[in-house]
Design an enzyme around this catalytic site. Structure first.
Site, PDB file in Angstrom:
ATOM      1  CG  ASP A 280     -26.203  42.178 -13.307  1.00 10.41           C
ATOM      2  OD1 ASP A 280     -26.578  41.517 -14.325  1.00 10.41           O
ATOM      3  OD2 ASP A 280     -25.551  41.529 -12.286  1.00 10.41           O
TER       4      ASP A 280
ATOM      5  CG  ASN B 127     -31.492  42.310  -8.234  1.00 11.98           C
ATOM      6  OD1 ASN B 127     -31.938  41.260  -9.052  1.00 11.98           O
ATOM      7  ND2 ASN B 127     -30.330  42.879  -8.605  1.00 11.98           N
ATOM      8  CD  GLU B 128     -31.143  44.415  -3.867  1.00  5.39           C
ATOM      9  OE1 GLU B 128     -31.038  45.447  -4.438  1.00  5.39           O
ATOM     10  OE2 GLU B 128     -30.630  43.217  -4.351  1.00  5.39           O
TER      11      GLU B 128
END
Length: 255
Positions: free
Chosen positions: A42, A111-112
């Site tokens: 990922d 993602n964040e």
């Protein structure tokens, strides 16, 4: 016919899969010239997407890491067919603007964006949604702003909500909140501008991290969804990102 672009991580397993794929393509060509095959985990996929943000390509990930939430399983026998019949999903990243008081640094996060304490002392943070207060003072190890695609990653580990891909929402989740002790965070519109300020930057320094890019000693951070950027991800029909998120929503942790 254009040659299919293959981007691989440098670990042993990734290079082994790349070698297998090159053998497949020596016998059979992929009739989609806009597909980039990404081999890795990922983290490697996140890096690759951001490095290729200006290319109008579709990205088909093959997992050679651990969990591989953003990736597909490698099938030597069915690779060509799986890519040709794959489902397409568009996701937009967060744009982080970190202000150190000396300069402003921008970075994307698929993602964040996480705000993390840098010292032994808890961070003192204020959070606004546009001009409206979300919380005037949060004493915690930090706070995390997550996209739907990233809601099953770090966000889930700090007990943030899992968001559907088509929810048009982002999540704000505290990291080890001390005061207010039971504040669970907030789900807000993806049209929002989140402003996080460090209320005590001299005594309690914090860093801002967009996925894996860190800016230290920040005074404030602004986070918003960058809808002008669309990353096109391809998934096998039986394991789409929608299905993976649904499974995580239903999953019960086994200890």
């Amino acid at each position: 016919m254009n040659k299919t672009l293959i981007i691989s991580d440098k670990n042993k397993k990734s290079l082994y899969i790349k070698k297998k794929i090159n053998k497949i393509f020596s016998k059979q060509k992929l009739k989609k010239s806009n597909v980039v095959i990404v081999i890795g985990g990922d983290g490697f996929m996140l890096q690759t997407l951001k490095r290729n943000r200006n290319k109008k390509k579709s990205f088909y990930g093959i997992n050679s890491g651990n969990y591989g939430f953003l990736m597909n399983k490698f099938s030597e026998k069915n690779l060509i067919r799986f890519i040709l019949k794959s489902k397409s999903i568009n996701i937009s990243p967060l744009e982080m603007t970190a202000n150190t008081g000396i300069k402003k640094i921008k970075s994307l996060a698929i993602n964040e964006v996480s705000i993390l304490r840098q010292s032994r002392q808890a961070a003192n943070l204020s959070i606004k949604n546009n001009s409206k207060n979300v919380i005037k003072k949060l004493v915690s190890d930090g706070v995390l702003v997550s996209t739907p695609a990233g809601s099953t990653a770090y966000n889930l580990s700090v007990h943030g909500p899992i968001l559907n891909l088509n929810s048009n929402k982002i999540s704000i989740a505290p990291i080890s909140a001390f005061r207010p002790r039971r504040w669970a965070g907030k789900i807000i519109s993806d049209k929002s501008k989140v402003i996080i300020k460090n209320l005590d930057s001299k005594k309690r320094p914090v860093s801002a991290v967009a996925d894996n890019f860190e800016v230290r000693n920040i005074k404030s951070v602004t986070v918003r969804v960058q809808n002008k950027i669309k990353f096109n991800l391809l998934y096998d029909r039986n394991s789409s990102l929608h299905k993976k998120i649904k499974l995580e929503q239903l999953r019960r942790e086994v200890i």
